[in-house]
Structures are given as structure tokens and as C-alpha cells.
Design an enzyme around this catalytic site. Structure first.
Site, PDB file in Angstrom:
ATOM      1  N   SER A 177       3.477  -4.244   2.451  1.00 21.77           N
ATOM      2  CA  SER A 177       3.184  -2.941   1.869  1.00 21.77           C
ATOM      3  C   SER A 177       4.384  -2.112   1.483  1.00 21.77           C
ATOM      4  O   SER A 177       4.229  -1.092   0.820  1.00 21.77           O
ATOM      5  CB  SER A 177       2.333  -2.114   2.834  1.00 21.77           C
ATOM      6  OG  SER A 177       1.101  -2.758   3.042  1.00 21.77           O
ATOM      7  N   SER A 233       0.779  -1.206   0.000  1.00 19.94           N
ATOM      8  CA  SER A 233       0.000   0.000   0.000  1.00 19.94           C
ATOM      9  C   SER A 233       0.830   1.286   0.000  1.00 19.94           C
ATOM     10  O   SER A 233       0.280   2.379  -0.182  1.00 19.94           O
ATOM     11  CB  SER A 233      -0.915   0.014   1.228  1.00 19.94           C
ATOM     12  OG  SER A 233      -0.125  -0.011   2.379  1.00 19.94           O
TER      13      SER A 233
END
Lengths: 200, 467
Positions: B136, B112
């Protein structure tokens, strides 16, 4: 790096001889048998079932899995092509309407749509794969630092005096108080359902 | 660290920096589905940010990410999706059809922490911070051709890192080479009294990576990571990497991590459960977005959270609450905790058999176009894309994604090294040696400035400094 086949470890690991490649100039290494449970239980049929969601309020079909006692199933060794229990077929993964409402009250978050409920059911079906693992005698792991004595500071005031900065972030403040709407009033259905996922 | 050493740093929006709002001043029409909207001014700095500032780092800005770090594409943030700079690289564009004009086929960064990855890949800053809960940092690093480092859990302070999964989160580091990561880690590592999950072990600083004798190394290849979904190019590069170590005298052996196939499921349960708990603090009362409804506290909380959270976040909260219900607690949450222990044991057994470092892919494939990525929902994508990375978070081990080569499409591919807990320095030493062998090419963005026919949105060109 030039891309060529390598007759080492990876060839030895492969059990199947099929090689498919999207790139003709890349020599791909033979495939192993797919990992058992994960691949199969995420089948399209299972998800299609979960998506056919209806909410018969009268039909209180609870989650079959919740009523099962204790860990179950055999250990699924990855890559051995064993069959994993298709737990998703039991109860067809439907969450009863009462449970939906209960979750919305607990979380203070609205499902908002049937798709959201369907997503929850997919998530639950996905999680059900855990029941195939034999965890008899295994203690739950809460933290990877469990064997250490972690630091706790002494209970002395070391910093603070930032009242202004803290109050600045709130939308509704009176003098040095955060202002909240009146409490002890239960949530009206009006606010929380936009639209109700249980309405037909 | 020399105070004259000025680095330009970026870090992503889920780390707090006192006095700065996470606002994009050039865009006035920002969607409001973000509880930490344009009005939250943190009254303190995250420890990792403060440590960098104390060493003279110059802060470039805060970067975009998936909302609350939930996602594997950096496509679900309130400020919009993040574009991979490699979409505009000469290496990629020259391999595309020439009639593909316009900007519609740009690629995702992965997620992310995609914004931080894009910032470093585009040479806008020396390094960037991200977070790593399930991969992430390593995922976008692989897609953007960067070194993405996940430190051991407990090595770097999480104070100021908005928590997603308290038992797995760590701050991640993006740089263009392994030495730079060591520099940043040397600043960030160490006990923090404000974070009791940081260990008090003495750490030798500054972190200088010496030469390594590869012939004394034992590399483990986990056989369960060879999945059918893995792209043939990455499979081939993985194999070649193993050969490379072997040809230099290292011992390369196959190991087994038998519970690998359950890892992503276990992660899914634990992640959603902790998220449900961590997101409970966002009620609009003391900070963040607050709904106009004020007939009662519950009504206000519900409306605030309805308005402020995206579908992805709400979905995870509801799933987490389901798993935490009294009737489900033992069967899901505790069960997942037990499976987590089995996964940790798998790693320990592998390392105890003499392995120093594990070598695995980081991602299943190279970066894909945004339009293709969004065909599946966030949860499905995360379950697919986190497959090689999340087990590491569950075990709290250090891991690093190192860019290896370009694919046939001209896009970066990375491989992941996993080390023993708190052996971050050794891990980086291995990574540094490997990086030197593979000589990953630099991104060529010069065309971006020269090509007058490329018009980005709003008619603005992203400024890129290549010096």
C-alpha cells in the site's frame, strides 16, 4: 532512459519466442511461459460457475474441500507450465444457505446481496489454490519475529487518567459508564437481513 | 535531529493524532459508510506521529485512503477517490489528445495510501506517512513517481496504526528522494515500549547514506516475477536497470522464488482472516459510528456494522470468518501459514546464495484512468496489483519503490528493491545510488495554475506549492 532491447538476463529467461507489444517503438522482451496455477485457475469459466448461484436449501452441498483431510497435491513449480488441480470444479463453489447465515451471525455483518455471496464464493475458489502446495512437515509461521524474544513491559501502570477523552468518543454515556442496549437477546432476523440473500 | 529543521508532514487517516478528527471541513455531504466517522477524536498520538512532532515536524494534515487500507487504487475511501497529480502534469497532458477537455479521464494514484502519495507528488509537503500491508505504500509511490519505503517488520512502531494484518502491517514513508526517506526513517526507527513487535536491536542513528561500491554488490532477479501481465515498458526498464548494475561491476544473477504464484493466494487468506479479527472491535459502543437501533446489543452491533462498513470491508470480514470456521481452520488458515513459511524460506534461500538486494517491478503497469480501474471489483484489483509487493510483507523484509522513468504516456514507472531483514540502511544506499543514475524528472505542474480552462470540481483549485 531510452527503451531498447537488452540481450542479457531477460532474453535468457524467456522460453517462448513470441513478442507482443502495445507500443511499436518499445522492443519488448520475449515472454516466458505463464506461471501455471494462478493464471489458469482464475479462468472466466470458473468464475462464471461461481456466479450462477442458487440457494437450494434442501440441497445441503457442503464445501467439498473442507472434507478433504490433510495437505494434498504436488508442489507446483512456477513457470514450468504444469497443470494445477482445478479444485474449483468440485462442488461448483457454492456455499449453503445455512453457512451464510452462520457467517452473518459470527461476523455480525450482513451479506446484503447475492453479489456479496458470489464474491465470497470467488474468494473461496481463489483460496483453494493453496491446496496444491505440498506442506508436509512444514510448521505454520505466525510471526516473522518468531526467533526473537520480544519485549514485554513490566505490569505497572504507566499512563491513564484520560477518562474524559475516552468517554467523549462514545455516543451514549451515563456518568462514567458506556451504555449498551440489553444483552442476552438473540439477533432478530429483521435487523440483519436487508434484503436476505437467501430469499428468492 | 536539528530542531530547527522543520518538515511538513502528512499522514493518512488510519494513524491517530490526538485531538484531531479526520474531517474534511469543506465538505458537508460526506457519506457515512465509515465507522470511524466524523466523530472519533483519538485520545493519543501514534508513536510515529509523536516522534515526528518531537523533532519539530509541522503537521499538514491527514490524507485520504481506501477504507481501512483495503484496496489498491485509493478509490474506495469514504471521502471519495484520490486523483493522481500526474493526471494534470505537463508531461502527461501534452501526450493526450487535445480534445479531451474536462476532468473525466483522471488517473488513480494506486493504493491504498494514495492520499499520502498524492500529497507528496504535488509538492504540498516534504514527506508523508502511509501504511504498507501488501504494498500500500510502494504501489502508489510507483504510480506517483515517488520513493515509497516499506521498513522491515519490527523496525518502526505500529502503535497507533489501526491494524489491518498485525503480522504484516508497517508504517510506510513517501518522499521525493531517497535521502529524505533516510531522514524520516532515522526519526521513526527504533524500539517502542508500546509496541512489543518492535525489536530491541541498536540502530545507528541518524541514518546517513554513504557512497556505495556497486562492484561489490550482488543483485538478484527473481525469475517468477516475469509474468505475462507485466507491461512491456516496465519489463524493458527492469531489464535496463539490471544492465545498469552489471555495467558498473555488480554481479546480477537470476534467482528463483518457487512459491511466488501462491503468494497472493496465501496473502488473501491471511489478510482476510486477520481483518475479520481486527474489525471485530468496531461495534459502536465505545467509539465510532453507532446505529440508532437499540433493541439489543447484538442488533445494535449488527446494524452499526452494516451501516458503518463498506462492501469491500464487509466482504473481507465474511471471507475471513469463513476461513476461520472450525471446519476450515486447518485447511485454509493454517495451510496459508505453512505456505507463508515456504515463501519466507524462498527469500532466505535467495539471500543466502549471496544476493544482497532483489530487483523487481513494483506494479504491472503505469497508473490507469479511474473509469477503467473501477470496471473490476476491489478484491480482483488487489489480487492483480499486489502481485509484486505482498510477498515482501509476508516475509517482513524491507523494500523500496524508486521512480525510474516516464512511460510513453508520460507517467511514472517505479522499480522495487527488496533487502534482507533489518538491512534497511543498505537497501536505501543501493536505492540512492540507483536514483542518482536514472535522474527521474520532476513533475511539471505549473500549467495547472496558468491554464484557466481547467476547472476542478466545486470550482476550487488545489493549491500547489512548488517551492
Amino acid at each position: 532512459m531510452s527503451v531498447q532491447a537488452s540481450p542479457t538476463l531477460f532474453m535468457a529467461m524467456a522460453t517462448a519466442a513470441t513478442a507482443t507489444s502495445a507500443h511499436p517503438d518499445v522492443v519488448s522482451i520475449a515472454r516466458v511461459a505463464p506461471p501455471s496455477s494462478l493464471r489458469r485457475t482464475r479462468s472466466k469459466e470458473m468464475w462464471a460457475r461461481a456466479l450462477r448461484v442458487r440457494f437450494p436449501a434442501t440441497l445441503n452441498r457442503g464445501r467439498g474441500f473442507a472434507s478433504k483431510a490433510g495437505p494434498q497435491g504436488k508442489v507446483q513449480e512456477a513457470g514450468q507450465g504444469t497443470h494445477s488441480p482445478r479444485l474449483a470444479t468440485q462442488g461448483a463453489g457454492r456455499v449453503p444457505a445455512a453457512k451464510i447465515e452462520h457467517l452473518e451471525r459470527l461476523a455480525l455483518v450482513n451479506f446484503g446481496s447475492r453479489e456479496a455471496v458470489a464474491r465470497l464464493e470467488k474468494a473461496i475458489a481463489f483460496a483453494d489454490q493453496l491446496h496444491a502446495v505440498d506442506t508436509d512437515g512444514v510448521e505454520p509461521l505466525e510471526s516473522v519475529l518468531e526467533d526473537r524474544c520480544v519485549y514485554l513491559r513490566s505490569d505497572n501502570v504507566a499512563e491513564g487518567n484520560c477518562t474524559e477523552e475516552l468517554l467523549r468518543n462514545s455516543h451514549h454515556v451515563v456518568e462514567e459508564y458506556f451504555v449498551a442496549p440489553p444483552g442476552n437477546i438473540s439477533l432478530p432476523d429483521l435487523v440483519n437481513k436487508t434484503p436476505s440473500p437467501t430469499a428468492e | 535531529m536539528n530542531t530547527a529543521y522543520k518538515d511538513w508532514e502528512s499522514f493518512q487517516e488510519d494513524m491517530v493524532l490526538a485531538g484531531i478528527t479526520p474531517v474534511d471541513t469543506e465538505s458537508s455531504s460526506v457519506p457515512t459508510h465509515h465507522l470511524l466517522e466524523l466523530c472519533y477524536i483519538p485520545p493519543y498520538n501514534a508513536t510515529v506521529v509523536q516522534k515526528l512532532l518531537d523533532q519539530g515536524a509541522l503537521l499538514m494534515g491527514k490524507t485520504n485512503l481506501d477504507e481501512f487500507a483495503m484496496g489498491s487504487g485509493s478509490t474506495d475511501g469514504v471521502f471519495g477517490p484520490v486523483k493522481n497529480p500526474w493526471s494534470y502534469s505537463k508531461q502527461y497532458r501534452e501526450r493526450q489528445r487535445h480534445d479531451e477537455h474536462g476532468d473525466s479521464h483522471w488517473l488513480i494514484t494506486g493504493g491504498s495510501s494514495g492520499g499520502s502519495a498524492a500529497a507528496v507528488a504535488a509538492y504540498t509537503c516534504f514527506a508523508a506517512l502511509g501504511s504498507d500491508t501488501g504494498g500500500s505504500t510502494r504501489n502508489p509511490a510507483a504510480h506517483c513517481g515517488l520513493v515509497g519505503f516499506k521498513p522491515s517488520y519490527g523496525l518502526v512502531s505500529r502503535h497507533g496504526l489501526i491494524p489491518l494484518v498485525n503480522s504484516m502491517d508497517v508504517p510506510g514513508i513517501f518522499t521525493r528522494c531517497v535521502d529524505d526517506t533516510a531522514v524520516v526513517l532515522g526519526v521513526l526507527a527504533g524500539h517502542d515500549p508500546k509496541d512489543s513487535t518492535t525489536v530491541q536491536d541498536p540502530i545507528k542513528l541518524p541514518m546517513i547514506l554513504g557512497e556505495m561500491d556497486v562492484s561489490r554488490l550482488c543483485i538478484g532477479i527473481p525469475k517468477e516475477y516475469l509474468v505475462p501481465e507485466l507491461s512491456s515498458e516496465i519489463r524493458s526498464l527492469w531489464s535496463q536497470a539490471a544492465d545498469l548494475f552489471e555495467s558498473e561491476g555488480a554481479k546480477v544473477i537470476e534467482v528463483s522464488l518457487p512459491h511466488t504464484c501462491y503468494s497472493i493466494v496465501c496473502y488473501h487468506v491471511l489478510c482476510t482472516s486477520e481483518v475479520a479479527s481486527n474489525m471485530a472491535r468496531f461495534d459502536g459502543l465505545q467509539y465510532g459510528h453507532r446505529s440508532g437501533i437499540d433493541v439489543s446489543t447484538e442488533a445494535m452491533y449488527a446494524a452499526t456494522r452494516q451501516e458503518g462498513f463498506s462492501d469491500v470491508v464487509r466482504g473481507r470480514i465474511l471471507s475471513g470468518n469463513f476461513f476461520l470456521l472450525k471446519e476450515n481452520y486447518e485447511n485454509y488458515f493454517v495451510k496459508a501459514q505453512k505456505v507463508r513459511r515456504l515463501i519466507v524460506r524462498d527469500f532466505m534461500n535467495a539471500f543466502d546464495s549471496g544476493v544482497d538486494v532483489l530487483l523487481t517491478p513494483t506494479t504491472l503497469s503505469e497508473a490507469v484512468p479511474y473509469l477503467e480501474f473501477i470496471k473490476e471489483d476491489n478484491r480482483t484489483r488487489s489480487a492483480q496489483d499486489d502481485i509484486f509487493t505482498q510477498a515482501v510483507n509476508m516475509a517482513g523484509l524491507p523494500a523500496v519503490s524508486v521512480p525510474v522513468a516516464l512511460s510513453n504516456q508520460g507517467l511514472p514507472i517505479g522499480l522495487q528493491f527488496i533487502g534482507r531483514a533489518f538491512c534497511d540502511q543498505q537497501l536505501l544506499t543501493v536505492a540512492k545510488w540507483f536514483e542518482k543514475q536514472v535522474q527521474f524528472p520532476t513533475i511539471q505542474l505549473q500549467d495547472l495554475m496558468d491554464d484557466g480552462s481547467l476547472v476542478l470540481e466545486n470550482g476550487k483549485l488545489t493549491s500547489v506549492s512548488l517551492t
